[in-house]
Motif scaffolding. Sequence first.
Motif, PDB file in Angstrom:
ATOM      1  N   CYS A  12       0.856  -1.141   0.083  1.00  0.00           N
ATOM      2  CA  CYS A  12       0.164  -0.046  -0.079  1.00  0.00           C
ATOM      3  C   CYS A  12       0.947   1.357   0.023  1.00  0.00           C
ATOM      4  N   LEU A  45      -0.474   3.009   4.333  1.00  0.00           N
ATOM      5  CA  LEU A  45      -1.233   1.986   5.320  1.00  0.00           C
ATOM      6  C   LEU A  45      -1.943   2.824   6.484  1.00  0.00           C
ATOM      7  N   TRP A  46      -1.516   3.724   6.796  1.00  0.00           N
ATOM      8  CA  TRP A  46      -2.111   4.661   8.032  1.00  0.00           C
ATOM      9  C   TRP A  46      -3.263   5.160   7.660  1.00  0.00           C
ATOM     10  N   HIS A  49      -5.871   2.425   7.023  1.00  0.00           N
ATOM     11  CA  HIS A  49      -6.525   2.089   8.167  1.00  0.00           C
ATOM     12  C   HIS A  49      -7.520   3.062   8.758  1.00  0.00           C
ATOM     13  N   GLN A  50      -7.159   4.391   8.535  1.00  0.00           N
ATOM     14  CA  GLN A  50      -8.052   5.587   8.963  1.00  0.00           C
ATOM     15  C   GLN A  50      -9.213   5.315   8.274  1.00  0.00           C
ATOM     16  N   PRO A  53     -10.833   1.176   9.010  1.00  0.00           N
ATOM     17  CA  PRO A  53     -10.502   0.349  10.161  1.00  0.00           C
ATOM     18  C   PRO A  53     -10.588  -1.005  10.404  1.00  0.00           C
ATOM     19  N   LYS A  54     -11.857  -1.625   9.749  1.00  0.00           N
ATOM     20  CA  LYS A  54     -12.020  -2.926   9.831  1.00  0.00           C
ATOM     21  C   LYS A  54     -11.334  -4.039   9.013  1.00  0.00           C
ATOM     22  N   PRO A  56      -8.427  -5.878   8.004  1.00  0.00           N
ATOM     23  CA  PRO A  56      -7.196  -6.457   8.508  1.00  0.00           C
ATOM     24  C   PRO A  56      -5.705  -6.282   7.700  1.00  0.00           C
ATOM     25  N   ILE A  57      -4.889  -5.827   8.430  1.00  0.00           N
ATOM     26  CA  ILE A  57      -3.677  -5.683   7.507  1.00  0.00           C
ATOM     27  C   ILE A  57      -2.656  -6.465   8.086  1.00  0.00           C
ATOM     28  N   PHE A  82      -2.131  -1.015  14.235  1.00  0.00           N
ATOM     29  CA  PHE A  82      -3.094  -1.279  13.340  1.00  0.00           C
ATOM     30  C   PHE A  82      -2.835  -2.639  12.378  1.00  0.00           C
ATOM     31  N   CYS A  83      -1.509  -2.934  12.324  1.00  0.00           N
ATOM     32  CA  CYS A  83      -1.048  -3.942  11.432  1.00  0.00           C
ATOM     33  C   CYS A  83      -0.693  -5.385  12.398  1.00  0.00           C
TER      34      CYS A  83
END
Length: 155
Positions: A12, A45-46, A49-50, A53-54, A56-57, A82-83
């Motif tokens: 990503c 990725l950040w 994720h924001q 958020p659901k 999976p990383i 978050f990873c």
Amino acid sequence: MRLGHYRVLLDCGLAVSDVKDIDPAAGAVDFVLCSHAHSAHGRGLWAFHQRFPKVPIYASEATAKLFPLNWLNEPEAQSVSFCQGLPWRSPIPLAENLTAELWPAGHLPGATCFVLSYAAPERTYRVVYTGDFFLSNARLVDGLPLNDLRGLHPD
């Protein structure tokens, strides 16, 4: 990449503006697999994720610990894990009929070669992915163990 009915984002390196253009209603991604912590592979990725958020990383355990270095000016990114870091050389079920196995790719600590297996009703499909790799040993890491991966017959 589509594997069976799963949609997998491989790395990503997207810019934040590119991530903001992804429509959350489209359900575009089921999983994110990131090969290593260089910004060209994980910079987005950040932001991803924001926005999602659901979703999976996943990455190697070392890569998951190195990611926050990409967002030193984002205090929240430093405090949130978050990873999910996955162990080496052990098939991990990600979802029904879908597993991932991580192999060291050389290149830098935590760099990963993913072996994804999807068990469809008619046969098992296999994908091998790595963002970057080194075959020879380097100062900080051993090279990709190519002999151990021979015979996989990826699709």
